[in-house]
Enzyme design. Structure first.
Site, short mmCIF file in Angstrom:
data_model
loop_
_atom_site.label_atom_id
_atom_site.label_comp_id
_atom_site.label_asym_id
_atom_site.label_seq_id
_atom_site.Cartn_x
_atom_site.Cartn_y
_atom_site.Cartn_z
N ARG A 32 51.63 37.92 67.49
CA ARG A 32 53.12 37.54 67.13
C ARG A 32 52.95 37.42 65.57
O ARG A 32 52.55 36.57 64.88
CB ARG A 32 53.56 36.06 67.58
N SER A 103 61.21 34.60 77.22
CA SER A 103 61.49 33.43 76.98
C SER A 103 62.82 33.10 77.52
O SER A 103 64.13 33.68 77.31
CB SER A 103 61.85 33.12 75.60
N LYS A 132 57.94 27.29 65.63
CA LYS A 132 59.09 28.30 65.62
C LYS A 132 60.31 27.54 64.99
O LYS A 132 60.91 26.75 65.42
CB LYS A 132 59.36 28.54 67.04
C1 TPS Z 1 55.10 33.32 76.31
N1 TPS Z 1 58.04 30.55 71.53
C2 TPS Z 1 58.82 29.39 71.74
S1 TPS Z 1 58.19 27.90 71.00
C3 TPS Z 1 57.13 28.85 70.12
C4 TPS Z 1 57.25 30.00 70.47
C5 TPS Z 1 56.45 31.27 69.75
C6 TPS Z 1 56.20 27.99 68.99
C7 TPS Z 1 54.83 27.64 69.81
O1 TPS Z 1 54.30 27.19 68.86
N2 TPS Z 1 56.77 31.94 75.20
C8 TPS Z 1 55.93 32.97 75.11
N3 TPS Z 1 55.84 33.47 73.87
C9 TPS Z 1 56.75 33.11 72.88
N4 TPS Z 1 56.68 33.75 71.57
C10 TPS Z 1 57.84 32.38 73.13
C11 TPS Z 1 57.58 31.53 74.22
C12 TPS Z 1 58.57 31.62 71.79
P1 TPS Z 1 53.14 25.80 68.79
O2 TPS Z 1 52.06 25.86 69.98
O3 TPS Z 1 52.41 25.82 67.54
O4 TPS Z 1 54.07 24.56 69.07
#
Ligand code: TPS
Length: 204
Positions: A32, A103, A132
């Site tokens: 990502r 998502s 995010k």
């Molecule tokens: C499998 N997304 C939702 S919250 C987030 C992201 C990138 C931040 C989490 O960061 N589900 C999947 N891939 C994605 N890219 C998303 C959802 C979108 P942290 O773990 O630092 O809180």
């Protein structure tokens, strides 16, 4: 044990972070490349190739976030898209039988994603996340409970760490997805291993 990262999330070299995370027990990786100062064009492609190769060598699926063309160029194992990205149906057409993750934040979005041929859901944010910027409202585990009966693999995401990961899997998620809990850890391998232990030990 789904690890997500790009150059802007890592405190050290992303390839090194990925290698350590794999040693700690992650089972799937998403590239990502997002946020201020992120790589683009040839630099993004080059890092993508290196990360893909590490995944291949270790038998771990390599997923690309948002960028369908990049995923195809890297011959990734799959693509993950959000609700703001290209329509899932269109993405499915472009990627053939590669893995498609979407998502989702409601049963309506989930139904639509399934019709488009989604292979798994990312559900969140479960807990508050600083990673995010455009994250939706915190949902706790309620949405996981609500989506269980679709019978499609689900990972929880958002603010998940070794202290709370078992709450997510105990609510019915098949796995957890994290950025910061692994990418910002001083000892990446230990952080990944700790998370894995938590979800495996917490399984009921
Ligand atoms: C499998 N997304 C939702 S919250 C987030 C992201 C990138 C931040 C989490 O960061 N589900 C999947 N891939 C994605 N890219 C998303 C959802 C979108 P942290 O773990 O630092 O809180």
């Amino acid at each position: 044990m789904y690890f997500i990262a790009g150059s802007t999330n890592c405190l050290k070299e992303p390839v090194e972070v990925l290698e350590e995370a794999i040693l700690g027990g992650i089972t799937i990786f998403q590239y990502r490349e997002k946020g201020e100062g992120c790589l683009c064009d040839s630099e993004r492609l080059e890092l993508g190739k290196r990360l893909r190769n590490v995944c291949r060598e270790n038998g771990i699926p390599f997923i690309v976030n948002d960028h369908i063309e990049l995923a195809l160029e890297l011959d990734a194992d799959g693509v993950h898209i959000g609700q703001e990205d290209e329509e899932a149906l269109q993405v499915r057409e472009k990627i053939g039988d590669k893995v498609l993750g979407v998502s989702v934040h409601s049963r309506e979005e989930a139904e639509k994603a399934i019709r488009a041929g989604a292979d798994y859901f990312g559900v969140g944010p479960i807990f508050p996340t600083a990673t995010k910027e455009d994250a939706k409202e915190v949902q706790g585990t309620a949405m996981i409970e609500k989506l269980k009966d679709f019978g499609i693999p689900m990972v929880g995401i958002g603010g998940i760490n070794a202290d709370n990961a078992d709450i997510v899997t105990n609510a019915g998620a098949d796995g957890v997805s994290v950025i910061t809990a692994i990418s910002h850890a001083e000892d990446v391998r230990a952080a990944a291993a700790g998370l894995r232990e938590k979800i495996e030990g917490g399984k009921k």
